[in-house]
Design a protein around this motif. Structure first.
Motif, short mmCIF file in Angstrom:
data_model
loop_
_atom_site.label_atom_id
_atom_site.label_comp_id
_atom_site.label_asym_id
_atom_site.label_seq_id
_atom_site.Cartn_x
_atom_site.Cartn_y
_atom_site.Cartn_z
N UNK A 98 45.08 49.23 55.38
CA UNK A 98 44.48 48.50 54.25
C UNK A 98 43.11 47.94 54.65
N UNK A 101 39.23 43.31 53.25
CA UNK A 101 39.14 42.37 52.11
C UNK A 101 40.46 42.31 51.35
N UNK A 102 41.04 43.49 51.11
CA UNK A 102 42.32 43.53 50.40
C UNK A 102 43.41 42.81 51.20
N UNK A 103 43.42 43.05 52.51
CA UNK A 103 44.44 42.44 53.37
C UNK A 103 44.31 40.91 53.36
N UNK A 104 43.07 40.41 53.45
CA UNK A 104 42.87 38.96 53.46
C UNK A 104 43.20 38.35 52.11
N UNK A 105 42.90 39.08 51.04
CA UNK A 105 43.23 38.60 49.70
C UNK A 105 44.74 38.41 49.57
N UNK A 106 45.51 39.41 50.00
CA UNK A 106 46.97 39.31 49.94
C UNK A 106 47.48 38.22 50.89
N UNK A 107 46.81 38.08 52.04
CA UNK A 107 47.19 37.04 53.00
C UNK A 107 47.03 35.65 52.39
N UNK A 108 45.95 35.48 51.63
CA UNK A 108 45.71 34.19 50.96
C UNK A 108 46.82 33.89 49.95
N UNK A 109 47.28 34.93 49.24
CA UNK A 109 48.39 34.74 48.29
C UNK A 109 49.66 34.33 49.04
N UNK A 110 49.89 34.97 50.19
CA UNK A 110 51.04 34.61 51.02
C UNK A 110 50.97 33.15 51.46
N UNK A 111 49.74 32.68 51.80
CA UNK A 111 49.56 31.29 52.20
C UNK A 111 49.96 30.33 51.08
#
Lengths: 137, 129
Positions: A98, A101-111
């Motif tokens: 991935x 940017x996509x990975x960090x975006x999803x990571x932020x949602x996980x946070x």
């Protein structure tokens, strides 16, 4: 890496360890933004790869006192971990593929998900689990 | 004591392993409820037992990332050293502030959400809107 970055990485480790001791969880969700935005590691995949190893070492270190206290049930631990490793191999391949940017975006949602989960009252969680285990044979 | 539902453990294991590998996290917050739901463990035992999975999942992810040169060993070393010292202080402070536990959780939660919103804005073009 500069000397300042070394210092900032050790300090970030200190903040993560402090929070883990204080809150009891949430190490990796702090480690990723700290390394990205405070230390200034450019590649988010290096951030994730490195924090994964740090979290792992930390968990194995904490496993020792828990094991001595007799809190670790090895049979269920292994039955859980073997399929888990297969899942982790698959998941980490996806993560590597991935774009950052996509990975960090999803990571932020996980946070956000974790932040909400931490403040939810624990009692309801316990009750939900109890009713689930009752149905188990 | 070791009563457990093997099917549930296997299924939850694959799912939490995937999430853990994908995000490069330990996944303790997913492993502990999974163990509680699939075994007859007490919470403290589930936390202790979860550390084995958290450790193995993290190691698996790190090995896979290191195959692509995506682990910075010095960062790992610095994090673990700093983490060790911070952990000692955190545990001491946690004992003193045990009455304010819920307040601490709220502060932590607020910080995490703030940082997450910053990350969402910074990476918003990931959505290609």
């Amino acid at each position: 890496m500069t000397i300042l970055q070394w210092f900032l990485t050790v300090a970030s480790g200190g903040i993560i360890g402090f929070t883990l001791g204080l809150i009891g969880g949430g190490g990796s969700i702090l480690a990723v933004p700290l390394l990205l935005y405070v230390v200034g590691v450019k590649d988010p995949h290096i951030v994730i790869g490195s924090t994964a190893l740090a979290v792992s070492l930390n968990a194995f270190l904490n496993l020792i006192p828990h094991s001595r206290a007799g809190h670790v049930h090895w049979r269920p631990a292994i039955v859980f971990a073997i399929p888990g490793v297969v899942g982790a191999i698959f998941g980490s391949y996806l993560g590597k593929l991935l774009p950052s940017k996509q990975l960090l975006f999803l990571f932020a949602l996980l946070m956000i998900f974790m932040a909400i989960k931490i403040i939810l009252p624990k009692k309801t969680v316990k009750q939900a689990v109890n009713t689930e285990t009752e149905g188990m044979s | 004591m070791d009563k457990f539902n093997g099917k549930k453990l296997t299924l939850f294991g694959v799912m939490t392993g995937m999430a853990s590998g994908f995000f490069g996290i330990g996944g303790g917050f997913l492993v502990v409820p999974s163990l509680l739901a699939a075994t007859n463990m007490a919470i403290v035992e589930a936390i202790g037992t979860s550390l084995f999975s958290v450790g193995t999942f993290g190691l698996t992810t790190a090995l896979n990332y290191s195959l692509s040169g995506l682990v910075n060993w010095f960062v790992v070393l610095a994090l673990v050293c700093g983490g060790f010292i911070g952990g000692i202080f955190g545990t001491i402070v946690a004992k003193r502030l045990s009455k304010q536990r819920q307040a601490l959780n709220y502060i932590f939660s607020a910080v995490v959400i703030t940082v997450a919103i910053y990350m969402i804005i910074k990476n918003a073009d990931a959505l290609n809107l």
